[in-house]
Scaffold this active site. Structure first.
Site, PDB file in Angstrom:
ATOM      1  N   ASN A   8       0.830  -1.217   0.000  1.00 39.50           N
ATOM      2  CA  ASN A   8       0.000   0.000   0.000  1.00 39.50           C
ATOM      3  C   ASN A   8       0.859   1.258   0.000  1.00 39.50           C
ATOM      4  OD1 ASN A   8      -3.053  -0.483   0.191  1.00 39.50           O
ATOM      5  ND2 ASN A   8      -2.178  -2.059   1.521  1.00 39.50           N
ATOM      6  N   ARG A  59       3.005   2.532  24.315  1.00 41.17           N
ATOM      7  CA  ARG A  59       2.440   2.942  23.018  1.00 41.17           C
ATOM      8  C   ARG A  59       2.541   4.450  22.860  1.00 41.17           C
ATOM      9  NH1 ARG A  59      -0.185  -1.447  20.966  1.00 41.17           N
ATOM     10  NH2 ARG A  59      -1.143  -2.895  22.420  1.00 41.17           N
ATOM     11  N   HIS A 103      -8.059  -0.917   5.920  1.00 43.73           N
ATOM     12  CA  HIS A 103      -8.418  -2.167   6.615  1.00 43.73           C
ATOM     13  C   HIS A 103      -9.045  -3.140   5.613  1.00 43.73           C
ATOM     14  CE1 HIS A 103      -9.573  -4.720   9.958  1.00 43.73           C
ATOM     15  NE2 HIS A 103     -10.763  -4.842   9.387  1.00 43.73           N
ATOM     16  N   VAL A 138     -10.229   0.711  17.700  1.00 46.84           N
ATOM     17  CA  VAL A 138      -9.576   0.143  16.513  1.00 46.84           C
ATOM     18  C   VAL A 138     -10.580  -0.081  15.374  1.00 46.84           C
ATOM     19  CG1 VAL A 138      -8.371  -1.910  15.652  1.00 46.84           C
ATOM     20  CG2 VAL A 138      -7.760  -0.949  17.871  1.00 46.84           C
ATOM     21  N   ASP A 139     -10.182   0.359  14.166  1.00 48.99           N
ATOM     22  CA  ASP A 139     -10.970   0.147  12.945  1.00 48.99           C
ATOM     23  C   ASP A 139     -12.364   0.771  13.008  1.00 48.99           C
ATOM     24  OD1 ASP A 139      -8.801  -1.212  11.834  1.00 48.99           O
ATOM     25  OD2 ASP A 139      -9.442  -3.108  12.691  1.00 48.99           O
ATOM     26  N   HIS A 165      -6.368  -6.826  -1.737  1.00 48.03           N
ATOM     27  CA  HIS A 165      -5.191  -5.955  -1.850  1.00 48.03           C
ATOM     28  C   HIS A 165      -5.237  -5.095  -3.111  1.00 48.03           C
ATOM     29  CE1 HIS A 165      -2.411  -7.875   1.233  1.00 48.03           C
ATOM     30  NE2 HIS A 165      -2.353  -6.592   1.434  1.00 48.03           N
ATOM     31  N   GLU A 168      -7.372  -2.283  -2.358  1.00 46.28           N
ATOM     32  CA  GLU A 168      -6.742  -1.346  -1.403  1.00 46.28           C
ATOM     33  C   GLU A 168      -5.835  -0.373  -2.145  1.00 46.28           C
ATOM     34  OE1 GLU A 168      -6.501  -3.978   2.681  1.00 46.28           O
ATOM     35  OE2 GLU A 168      -4.692  -3.746   1.494  1.00 46.28           O
TER      36      GLU A 168
HETATM   37  C1  GRF Z   1      -3.403  -4.503   4.236  1.00 44.95           C
HETATM   38  O1  GRF Z   1      -4.217  -5.602   3.957  1.00 44.95           O
HETATM   39  C2  GRF Z   1      -4.134  -3.517   5.115  1.00 44.95           C
HETATM   40  O2  GRF Z   1      -5.504  -3.508   4.897  1.00 44.95           O
HETATM   41  C3  GRF Z   1      -3.823  -4.006   6.490  1.00 44.95           C
HETATM   42  O3  GRF Z   1      -2.498  -4.441   6.407  1.00 44.95           O
HETATM   43  C4  GRF Z   1      -2.209  -4.880   5.092  1.00 44.95           C
HETATM   44  C5  GRF Z   1      -0.959  -4.210   4.636  1.00 44.95           C
HETATM   45  O4  GRF Z   1      -0.460  -4.730   3.433  1.00 44.95           O
HETATM   46  N1  GRF Z   1      -4.053  -2.971   7.470  1.00 44.95           N
HETATM   47  P1  GRF Z   1       0.832  -4.082   2.764  1.00 44.95           P
HETATM   48  O5  GRF Z   1       1.932  -4.081   3.804  1.00 44.95           O
HETATM   49  O6  GRF Z   1       0.483  -2.677   2.356  1.00 44.95           O
HETATM   50  O7  GRF Z   1       1.157  -4.939   1.603  1.00 44.95           O
END
Ligand code: GRF
Length: 186
Positions: A8, A59, A103, A138-139, A165, A168
């Site tokens: 991502n 944290r 997410h 969270v989320d 993915h 995303e």
């Molecule tokens: C993704 O599936 C995202 O939704 C989740 O962590 C994953 C990260 O994937 N929070 P990458 O490291 O960007 O390939």
């Protein structure tokens, strides 16, 4: 901010460099030394800073270090692009309305870890991904963009993850653009 493979993160860099997103990725932070995201940053020539959570007492202490890094780099908007740590109110307050998470489910379904496994176990026929503003729980938080994908009879975690993915990578730059426009940053 990335903890794992960083696909991502790379999609965001590509969107900026390809002119689809009016932004610059000025810094990557990772918490896992040697993770894929760190390697992608080196290949892409994006400055990368390691903040290993194991080296911080809490944290909150980790988040304060992140904020200091972001401020030093002049960061205006922060993306949790696969950041596998729970963040504190300190980070949320430092970037109000400008801290975005991605997410792998259609929130509010399947929050938390193993969202793809949860979707398969529930037997849903549609799943997807959500880019949203970050809240303390969270989320949760204002949803910016979602994309849906079919869940096929023969799907494994890996095959469904690959389908999610791909979406995303498409919606995260859209969400950053939308968040920036809401704030008049562009
Ligand atoms: C993704 O599936 C995202 O939704 C989740 O962590 C994953 C990260 O994937 N929070 P990458 O490291 O960007 O390939």
């Amino acid at each position: 901010m990335a903890s794992g493979s960083g696909s991502n993160f790379e999609a965001l860099v590509a969107a900026c460099r390809g002119g689809q997103l009016a932004a610059t990725v000025c810094q990557l932070v990772v918490n896992n030394p040697g993770c894929g995201a760190e390697q992608r940053a080196a290949r892409l020539g994006v400055p990368c800073m390691l903040h290993d959570h194991r080296c911080y007492a809490s944290r909150e202490a980790l988040d304060q270090a992140l904020i200091a890094s972001f401020q030093a780099a002049g960061v205006e908007l922060v993306v949790m692009a696969g950041w596998m740590r729970i963040v504190t109110q300190a980070l949320i307050d430092a970037y109000p309305e400008r801290l975005i998470n991605i997410h792998p489910s259609l929130l509010p379904s399947f929050r938390g870890a193993k969202a793809i496994e949860q979707a398969l176990a529930a037997g849903v026929k549609l799943s997807g991904c959500t880019a949203h503003l970050v809240s303390l729980e969270v989320d949760t938080g204002t949803i910016l963009v979602q994309a849906a994908v079919p869940v096929l009879e023969a799907d494994s975690v890996a095959s469904l993850a690959a389908r999610i993915h791909a979406q995303e990578h498409r919606i995260l730059p859209l969400a950053v653009q939308l968040a920036a426009e809401r704030l008049d940053l562009v």
